[in-house]
Design an enzyme around this catalytic site. Structure first.
Site, PDB file in Angstrom:
ATOM      1  N   ASP A  23       1.062  -1.082  -0.003  1.00 43.89           N
ATOM      2  CA  ASP A  23       0.134   0.153  -0.103  1.00 43.89           C
ATOM      3  C   ASP A  23       0.916   1.250  -0.159  1.00 43.89           C
ATOM      4  O   ASP A  23       1.470   1.463   1.084  1.00 43.89           O
ATOM      5  CB  ASP A  23      -0.796  -0.078   1.281  1.00 43.89           C
ATOM      6  N   LYS A  87       2.947  11.367  -3.267  1.00 38.28           N
ATOM      7  CA  LYS A  87       1.652  10.610  -4.246  1.00 38.28           C
ATOM      8  C   LYS A  87       0.922  11.600  -4.719  1.00 38.28           C
ATOM      9  O   LYS A  87       0.185  11.372  -5.848  1.00 38.28           O
ATOM     10  CB  LYS A  87       0.904   9.644  -3.022  1.00 38.28           C
ATOM     11  N   ASP A 211     -13.066   5.674   2.714  1.00 40.84           N
ATOM     12  CA  ASP A 211     -11.527   5.649   3.015  1.00 40.84           C
ATOM     13  C   ASP A 211     -11.222   7.206   3.831  1.00 40.84           C
ATOM     14  O   ASP A 211     -11.097   8.330   2.978  1.00 40.84           O
ATOM     15  CB  ASP A 211     -10.670   5.247   2.041  1.00 40.84           C
TER      16      ASP A 211
END
Ligand code: AMP
Length: 619
Positions: A23, A87, A211
């Site tokens: 992840d 990211k 999430d």
């Protein structure tokens, strides 16, 4: 024969290579594997007991690179050298991130172009791919250290809304880190897999994956049918998370303690203390009813009720996103079979309660929400390793993929929401006699005109042998592989000339942009149909003009002066109609030109045919 690996710790041969699940998160990253004995996925834990590696990279003055907790500790002292949230920059241009430039304490290169962003540390420039590769390298080394075996293969997760370029960037980062990335998997898909959903054949389920991490929020609605995961919709906020809860509480205390904004700006350590204590309090309140602490020697406290009031607006924003996601999927809350909770901030009791109430169901929250995505990636890795043969995993394309055809029209080869892997092909031909090359422009989006969609790539198929217009047969094929990466090839079938490219787009799309493109396609549907009709009429008109021009050049001597002048007149009228871009006028003028030229064209052709019958050659 499978590959053989050598265990460097023991010197023994290993016949089976391990595939890890990774992840690669915005805030934290981690690795998981499926245990051979129990067949259960577990997160890899260092001797320090920690599974999470902060996704932070620090560049020392001596060229040394530190990743993880050690880098996190340098965040305040050396902000320009400590890179977090790389990211968020994956596959993005500066234009894409410029609205949030203030978010980054380090230097993001602003060259005001569509080029991909880079981060500057002292004299050096780093791409988000390189930055991510340092994190992945650290994870790989950790895994090798813990497992005492080489780790060369991995499954890496990405958000469901990541586009081709962002997926490709993630894959490249893996390769740079020395990892063979066997599969890129959507994070919500991985989270569902961790709970064993979609593992059984003939299973049908609609799942909501909520999430809420440190800095980002995503809600995805997935549908599983026979092991195929389809993303029905995604929504979220790329700048909403647990950090905002910390900030809300820090601001509350700042006011209580009478600290001015100016003081906060000047005193970085005070700001830091407030933030750290606020996060500590938030975590404490996940199990207890009140918190007491101190800031700068002064006592502070907060009750669960007070904290809930402070964070309520944030939680409500996530509920609004859930409503939007359901609306886009065409579903009602009660039609959702399961709700999977992901991300550290779903530990907050108010979050759990609100989501439970909204969907009217119990939650899947038994697994550690920080680890659940990595655990799912490990399950997927296990499937790829052939240890779980029951499953086949598939995702879908978020937007349509196609190429530009005459008149700037989008010709869709793979429609949005197509299952991947997927393959599609179509034949095209040339417009002009003797045309030796053909430009293939690849676009992504839902609008009828390519100018309203996003260009992913462009290349020229060259070396087409000289043939009259319409003769060459160019087969364009699209192949979207299991990671959602597009390969485009063009082949001239008569000659076998071929050209292939992997699509590495110039810049990426945020989830908001994907959503906007979808909305735009709905809003502009009527307008698009009209434009398409006009473009098609113009294309046909231009072909008619071309053919007539050629005919005149070749057979002028067979026509009367009157025929020639009415034809030239009619051609001019048609050109004028094209100029004013009125579909009906264009169609009308095309028909007139056709009516004028048909009689003499037939006459000339008949004569040629008669000549041929007499044994003469037709030129
Ligand atoms: P993630 O990005 O998924 O790693 O989530 C990290 C976020 O979860 C941070 O904002 C943390 O403060 C938050 N978090 C971690 N543990 C807890 C907890 N026990 N209660 C509330 N929030 C937590």
């Amino acid at each position: 024969m499978g590959k053989v690996a050598i265990n460097i710790a023991t010197g023994s041969l290993q016949t089976e290579e391990i595939i890890v699940g990774i992840d690669l998160g915005t805030t934290n990253s981690l690795i998981a594997i499926v245990r051979k004995d129990s067949h259960q996925p577990i997160a890899l834990r260092e001797i320090d007991g920690l599974t999470l590696v902060p996704s932070i990279v620090h560049f020392g003055t001596e060229g040394n690179i530190t990743v993880g907790n050690a880098a996190k500790e340098l965040l305040v002292a050396e902000p320009e050298r400590t890179i977090y949230s790389a990211k968020r920059l994956m596959g993005k241009s500066y234009k894409d991130v410029s609205d949030h430039a203030g978010f980054f304490a380090y230097k993001v290169i602003d060259d005001d172009t569509d080029a991909l962003v880079k981060v500057q540390v002292a004299e050096k420039f780093y791409s988000p791919i390189e930055l991510s590769s340092y994190i992945l390298k650290e994870l790989k080394q950790r895994a090798e250290h813990i497992l005492k075996t080489p780790v060369n293969k991995a499954v890496i997760t990405v958000p469901a809304y990541f586009n081709d370029s962002q997926r490709q960037a993630t894959r490249d980062a893996g390769r740079l880190a020395g990892l063979d990335v066997l599969r890129i998997v959507n994070e919500p898909t991985a989270a569902s897999l961790a709970y064993g959903m979609g593992v059984k054949a003939h299973e049908e389920k609609t799942i909501a994956v909520y999430d809420l991490g440190g800095g980002t929020f995503d809600i995805s609605i997935l549908k599983i049918t026979n092991g195929i995961f389809e993303v029905l919709s995604t929504h979220g906020d790329t700048y909403l998370g647990g950090d905002d809860m910390d900030r809300a509480l820090a601001q509350h205390w700042q006011k209580q303690l009478g600290i001015s904004d100016g003081e906060m700006k000047r005193d970085k350590s005070l700001t830091q203390q407030l933030r750290v204590t606020a996060e500590e309090a938030k975590k404490h309140l996940s199990n207890k009813d009140s918190f007491e602490g101190a800031i700068n020697g002064k006592a502070v406290s907060v009750s669960k009720t007070e904290f809930n009031t402070l964070i309520l607006p944030l939680v409500e924003r996530t509920i609004t996103s859930c409503k939007n996601a359901l609306r886009d999927a065409g579903l009602k809350a009660e039609q959702i079979d399961a709700i999977v909770m992901v991300g550290g901030s779903t530990r907050v009791p108010l979050v759990k309660q609100s989501i439970r109430d909204f969907f009217g169901k119990d939650l899947y929250d038994q697994l550690n929400p920080d680890e659940v995505v990595a655990l799912g990636a490990a399950v997927q890795a296990d499937i790829l390793a052939g240890n779980n043969t029951e499953m086949l995993l598939l995702d879908v394309t978020p937007l349509s993929l196609g190429i530009e055809t005459m008149g700037g029209l989008m010709d869709v080869l793979i429609p949005r929401n197509s299952k991947i892997p997927n393959k599609a092909g179509r034949q095209y031909t040339t417009q002009k006699d003797g045309q030796g090359s053909m430009r293939i422009s690849v676009y992504q989006g839902e609008r009828d005109l390519v100018q309203d969609n996003r260009k992913l790539a462009e290349f020229n198929l060259t070396g087409i042998p000289g043939m009259p217009a319409g003769m060459p047969k160019v087969e364009v094929s699209f192949l979207v592989d299991a990671d959602g990466i597009l390969k485009v090839s063009a082949t001239e079938l008569r000659s076998g000339v071929q050209q292939t490219i992997d699509v590495k787009p110039q810049y990426g799309l945020t989830d908001e942009e994907v959503e906007k493109m979808l909305l735009d396609s709905l809003t502009h549907a009527k307008e698009d149909i009209q434009t398409r009709a006009l473009m098609e009429a113009i294309t046909e008109a231009q072909q008619m003009l071309d053919v007539t021009e050629k005919f005149l050049a070749k057979h002028r001597q067979d026509l009367s002066p009157e025929e020639i002048s009415t034809t030239l007149n009619s051609m001019q009228l048609l050109r004028d109609a094209i100029d004013i871009k009125d579909k009906d006028s264009v169609q009308h003028a095309t028909e007139s030109l056709n009516d004028i030229s048909r009689p003499y064209a037939e006459r000339v052709m008949d004569a040629a045919l008669k000549d041929a019958m007499k044994g003469r050659k037709v030129i």
